[in-house]
Scaffold this active site. Structure first.
Site, PDB file in Angstrom:
ATOM      1  N   LYS A 124      67.472 -22.287  22.281  1.00 57.72           N
ATOM      2  CA  LYS A 124      66.448 -23.021  21.897  1.00 57.72           C
ATOM      3  C   LYS A 124      66.755 -24.591  22.011  1.00 57.72           C
ATOM      4  O   LYS A 124      67.295 -25.131  23.316  1.00 57.72           O
ATOM      5  CB  LYS A 124      66.854 -23.230  19.954  1.00 57.72           C
TER       6      LYS A 124
ATOM      7  N   ARG B 105      71.314 -14.386  16.121  1.00 64.64           N
ATOM      8  CA  ARG B 105      70.368 -13.943  16.676  1.00 64.64           C
ATOM      9  C   ARG B 105      70.319 -14.536  17.973  1.00 64.64           C
ATOM     10  O   ARG B 105      69.828 -15.598  18.131  1.00 64.64           O
ATOM     11  CB  ARG B 105      68.574 -14.212  15.878  1.00 64.64           C
TER      12      ARG B 105
HETATM   13  C1  7PJ Z   1      64.563 -17.653  14.898  1.00 67.96           C
HETATM   14  C2  7PJ Z   1      63.764 -16.671  14.132  1.00 67.96           C
HETATM   15  C3  7PJ Z   1      65.744 -17.945  13.839  1.00 67.96           C
HETATM   16  C4  7PJ Z   1      64.796 -15.917  12.367  1.00 67.96           C
HETATM   17  C5  7PJ Z   1      62.561 -17.266  16.049  1.00 67.96           C
HETATM   18  C6  7PJ Z   1      62.884 -18.788  19.242  1.00 67.96           C
HETATM   19  C7  7PJ Z   1      62.058 -18.384  17.846  1.00 67.96           C
HETATM   20  N1  7PJ Z   1      63.867 -15.725  13.025  1.00 67.96           N
HETATM   21  N2  7PJ Z   1      62.333 -16.548  15.412  1.00 67.96           N
HETATM   22  N3  7PJ Z   1      65.500 -17.158  12.846  1.00 67.96           N
HETATM   23  N4  7PJ Z   1      63.726 -18.151  16.313  1.00 67.96           N
HETATM   24  N5  7PJ Z   1      65.433 -15.383  11.201  1.00 67.96           N
HETATM   25  O1  7PJ Z   1      63.812 -17.268  18.762  1.00 67.96           O
HETATM   26  O2  7PJ Z   1      63.172 -19.153  20.306  1.00 67.96           O
HETATM   27  O3  7PJ Z   1      65.953 -18.825  14.329  1.00 67.96           O
HETATM   28  S1  7PJ Z   1      61.267 -16.957  16.786  1.00 67.96           S
END
Ligand code: 7PJ
Length: 269
Positions: free
Chosen positions: A215, A249
């Site tokens: 990020k 994640r």
């Molecule tokens: C997240 C997500 C996060 C959860 C994305 C990316 C953007 N779901 N979906 N938490 N980020 N729960 O992966 O940079 O931080 S999409």
């Protein structure tokens, strides 16, 4: 259905994008075949949960139709549901949630925290687990001028309200995990505060999920392009775990798995 959230902690959630405009995978996984290959690769690398997304939520991303999102996500759930790894679906649309649940998904990961009309009902009428994430604004506008008096308290208050809304409609608390939403309507200082005080966002002992992988905050702190953020992503994931995250994640499963295994060896020695 086997619970994900009950499993002994830290868990590696691998990101499987099917979106042509995903900011770091740049459309490479649009094709079902290459998406499946990527999923199998992550399974080989020791992923605990696969998170399949059919709509990019990066700042400024275009939204996609219900049908388009279903067309991207469903074939993957169907192909992967026989594997040993449970499937989470990253969606905010109740129609997509419903189809994903019918197809065998085990978790709904919603960056809108089930605020769309009908979303809570869909999840309540199923057995799936869910992730409620905090976001200020919408992906189109969220990074323009994020403002908080106190990000930690405001994020926590929002998540608390969403838990209440879910419980009122019959979702048991033990099906819920919480996410501060790093980069979703937050500037660098907000993100740092949220990570620094991650443990104080815990509500009723519910597990925390954190996504920092590749990020912008990593780029801002370390002056790195997206393609250079592997090390920082693994370090940030481990930091989040030491601050109380149960699920991280990530894009880079192999390297994060190593960090988590190291953590477990020490923590559970
Ligand atoms: C997240 C997500 C996060 C959860 C994305 C990316 C953007 N779901 N979906 N938490 N980020 N729960 O992966 O940079 O931080 S999409």
């Amino acid at each position: 259905m086997q619970s994900i959230l009950n499993r002994k902690g830290p868990l590696v959630m691998g990101i499987l994008n099917t979106t042509p405009d995903s900011f770091s995978d740049g459309g490479r996984f649009v094709q079902k075949k290459s998406a499946l290959k990527h999923a199998e690769h992550m399974i080989d690398e020791g992923v605990d949960i696969l998170d399949i997304g059919g709509e990019s939520t990066r700042p400024g991303a275009e939204s996609v139709s219900v049908q388009e999102e279903i067309d991207r996500v469903l074939p993957l759930i169907e192909a992967l549901k026989g594997s040993k790894v449970p499937i989470s679906v990253d969606t905010s649309k109740p129609e997509v949630m419903q189809e994903a649940i019918y197809a065998g998904a085990s978790m709904i990961n919603d960056v809108y925290a089930l605020q769309a009309e009908g979303a809570i009902e869909v999840v309540a009428n199923s057995q799936v687990e869910l992730c409620l994430m905090h976001m200020q604004g919408t992906p189109g506008t969220m990074q323009k001028a994020p403002r908080y008096l106190d990000p930690v308290t405001e994020v926590k208050d929002f998540l608390q309200q969403r838990i209440v809304a879910c419980v009122e409609q019959g979702i048991n608390k033990d099906r819920i995990c919480l996410d501060p939403g790093i980069g979703f309507g937050k500037n660098l200082e907000h993100n740092c505060q949220l990570l620094k005080h991650l443990d104080s966002i815990v509500i009723d002992g519910l597990p925390l999920l954190v996504g920092i992988s590749r990020k912008n905050m990593l780029g801002q702190i370390l002056k790195l392009e997206v393609s250079e953020r592997l090390n920082a992503s693994v370090n940030a994931a481990l930091l989040a775990i030491t601050k109380g995250a149960k699920i991280v994640r990530v894009h880079d499963v192999k390297e994060t798995r190593q960090a988590v295994d190291l953590y477990n060896a020490i923590e559970f020695s």
